[in-house]
Enzyme design. Structure first.
Site, mmCIF file in Angstrom:
data_model
loop_
_atom_site.group_PDB
_atom_site.id
_atom_site.type_symbol
_atom_site.label_atom_id
_atom_site.label_comp_id
_atom_site.label_asym_id
_atom_site.label_seq_id
_atom_site.Cartn_x
_atom_site.Cartn_y
_atom_site.Cartn_z
ATOM 1 N N SER A 41 0.917 -1.134 -0.109
ATOM 2 C CA SER A 41 0.082 -0.018 0.056
ATOM 3 C C SER A 41 0.827 1.312 -0.188
ATOM 4 O O SER A 41 2.002 1.439 0.909
ATOM 5 C CB SER A 41 -0.982 -0.112 1.249
ATOM 6 O OG SER A 41 -1.513 1.210 1.540
ATOM 7 N N ASP A 42 0.675 2.251 -0.730
ATOM 8 C CA ASP A 42 1.185 3.388 -0.940
ATOM 9 C C ASP A 42 0.525 4.695 -0.630
ATOM 10 O O ASP A 42 0.817 5.851 -0.881
ATOM 11 C CB ASP A 42 1.897 3.794 -2.479
ATOM 12 C CG ASP A 42 0.810 3.915 -3.499
ATOM 13 O OD1 ASP A 42 -0.596 3.485 -2.996
ATOM 14 O OD2 ASP A 42 0.894 4.249 -4.393
ATOM 15 N N LYS A 43 -0.489 4.653 0.353
ATOM 16 C CA LYS A 43 -1.333 5.476 0.560
ATOM 17 C C LYS A 43 -1.549 5.704 2.001
ATOM 18 O O LYS A 43 -1.986 4.486 2.731
ATOM 19 C CB LYS A 43 -2.892 5.534 -0.103
ATOM 20 C CG LYS A 43 -2.700 5.602 -1.318
ATOM 21 C CD LYS A 43 -2.536 6.917 -1.840
ATOM 22 C CE LYS A 43 -2.694 7.129 -3.301
ATOM 23 N NZ LYS A 43 -2.271 8.552 -3.768
ATOM 24 N N THR A 44 -1.245 6.708 2.638
ATOM 25 C CA THR A 44 -1.446 6.907 3.937
ATOM 26 C C THR A 44 -2.825 6.918 4.512
ATOM 27 O O THR A 44 -3.767 7.598 3.883
ATOM 28 C CB THR A 44 -0.649 8.283 4.596
ATOM 29 O OG1 THR A 44 0.674 8.059 4.071
ATOM 30 C CG2 THR A 44 -1.107 8.571 5.864
#
Length: 504
Positions: free
Chosen positions: A330-333
């Site tokens: 996952s690359d989303k905060t």
């Protein structure tokens, strides 16, 4: 044209050309033109695609390979004279099918609840007059008004904005709100254009006017909703494994039945009719009637556990597929978090304080050396908490039933409000003593927010907070242990080092 290119076109085009392209103006559409466009584009709602019929979904749960084997084995049991066993096998199949159908139907209802995320009413400008309409009646070219707390009803280009902050976590998973202005800035990542707002997101702070260029299923939110309605026909690993097992069991059971039929006729000398009934009984005995309901109940238990963690599973077999997952990238905060910002540490030149508790609830305290500390007990903490709470436009409203508190503003400011409450600071009471006179809102150029307060009959005080790199450049004084002195290069170096350590 590709959706991304359409967004770029509306973001980069001059606002006058946007009005011309949408055949609208700052005074909005006329009521007659809005009615025509409503007939042309349809209502501003999430439409349901042609889904599988309820009857088809219902019967699908009774015709899997294992279910067919159970139907056949029940029939064989009845033919062989064990009517009770045959009926029992059929009842197992029926109960299992009904349970599976009920579970999947409940998941479908939860998916359909996406519709509820759109607002009910919206303030629009039509014929130069402000009026409130059902959001379903909003059309491309409509000019509408946004305020803090509003859900955004359509994809739109901003016409004017004041201190606008938008929570776009519903689209991109980012917990930090985006600043929105009339100036174009592409930003970083998806949906980051500074002068566009998107359907399904929420205004955290400020206000604005915008012109809609996409409504309903043509919005980005509508496109995402349409993806949740589509189903693929790919079999899950568990389904494929059960089908393979069913075929193997069928071959073994029939083979054993034939062997016992031959043995009963040629070795035991049974009459053919009696030998045949005996062989059928052996076939039924080899069918694991309890396998299908056992698998279904196990998967249902997994679905219930995931539901408690707010995870939606549309098909039971998906639980087993998810169970085989070993790595999630996952690359989303905010994607894998609660999306509730929390302050855990406070740094001042002389001390580091721990803040206990989490989320938007006053469930902790400020600690120094493991001992609770109130803001009045330390002059540096007093000043920091005072700035954090008073130079702040966000409010946190607790929910009576213990649900997620509602914030009217931004997550960052909400975390500061909760931190101040943990220190024993009563913002409303202090505001009576030091009333706010004016605000200089945060913007992308200044990167600071300031509020001016009356300190006494003859003096005023300015509280400022903002990004570290921009704010520290404006500072030439520092407070240490309650005393204000000139800031040195060593002070700046220590502050920058602390900031880097907390950010790493």
């Amino acid at each position: 044209m590709d959706e991304k290119k359409i967004r770029e076109l509306y973001a980069q085009t001059d606002i006058k050309d946007v009005f011309d392209n949408l055949h609208s103006s700052a005074d909005g559409l006329t009521p007659e033109e809005a009615e025509k466009r409503l007939n042309k584009y349809g209502e501003n709602t999430i439409k349901k695609v042609a889904a599988e019929s309820e009857w088809k979904t219902f019967f699908k749960n009774f015709i899997s390979t294992m279910a067919i084997l159970l139907w056949i084995s029940g029939f064989i049991a009845i033919v062989s004279g064990t009517v009770e066993l045959g009926i029992a096998i059929w009842l197992v199949n029926i109960i299992n099918g009904l349970f599976s159908f009920w579970q999947e139907r409940a998941a479908k209802k939860a998916t359909d609840a996406l519709n509820n995320m759109l607002p009910t009413y919206v303030d629009v400008i039509r014929g130069g007059k402000k009026m409130q309409i059902d959001s379903k009646k909003l059309v491309p070219g409509d000019v509408f008004v946004l305020q803090a707390g509003n859900s955004i009803p359509a994809d739109a280009r901003i016409i004017s904005a004041s201190s606008m902050q938008v929570d776009q976590s519903a689209l991109n998973g980012e917990s930090v709100p985006e600043s929105k202005t009339t100036k174009y800035d592409p930003g970083e990542g998806s949906y980051a254009e500074s002068n566009l707002v998107y359907s399904g997101t929420t205004v955290g702070a400020g206000n604005a006017r915008a012109i809609a260029f996409a409504t309903g299923m043509n919005t980005e939110f509508g496109r995402i909703a349409s993806l949740t309605q589509k189903q693929t026909t790919t079999s899950s690993p568990l389904t494929a494994e059960l089908n393979r097992l069913t075929k193997q069991i069928s071959i073994i059971a029939i083979t054993i039945g034939v062997i016992f039929l031959i043995a009963a006729i040629f070795f035991v000398k049974y009459p053919f009719a009696k030998a045949f009934i005996f062989a059928l009984g052996m076939i039924v005995a080899f069918i694991p009637e309890g396998l299908l309901p056992t698998v279904t109940l196990s998967l249902a238990q997994g679905v219930r556990r995931m539901a408690k963690k707010h995870a939606l599973v549309k098909e039971l077999n998906s639980v087993e597929t998810l169970g085989e997952t070993t790595v999630i990238c996952s690359d989303k905060t905010g994607t894998l978090t609660q999306n509730q910002m929390t302050i855990h540490y406070i740094w001042t030149p002389s001390n580091e304080y721990q803040v206990t508790g989490s989320c938007y609830v006053n469930n902790g305290q400020i600690e120094l050396n493991k001992k609770q500390l109130w803001y009045e007990e330390n002059p540096d903490l007093h000043k920091l908490v005072q700035i954090a709470a008073l130079d702040n436009n966000t409010s946190v409203e607790p929910v009576k039933d213990g649900g997620k508190p509602k914030i009217l503003g931004t997550p960052t400011e909400a975390s500061l409000i909760i931190m101040a409450e943990k220190a024993g600071f009563d913002k409303q009471k202090v505001l009576v003593k030091y009333p706010r006179l004016r605000e200089l809102p945060f913007d992308s150029d200044r990167k600071r927010m300031s509020t001016i307060h009356r300190w006494n009959d003859t003096q005023y005080i300015i509280f400022t907070k903002g990004s570290f790199s921009d704010t520290i450049k404006q500072c030439d004084r520092i407070q240490v242990d309650g005393k204000v002195r000139e800031m040195t290069d060593d002070d700046r170096l220590r502050a920058k080092k602390a900031n880097a350590e907390y950010a790493s």
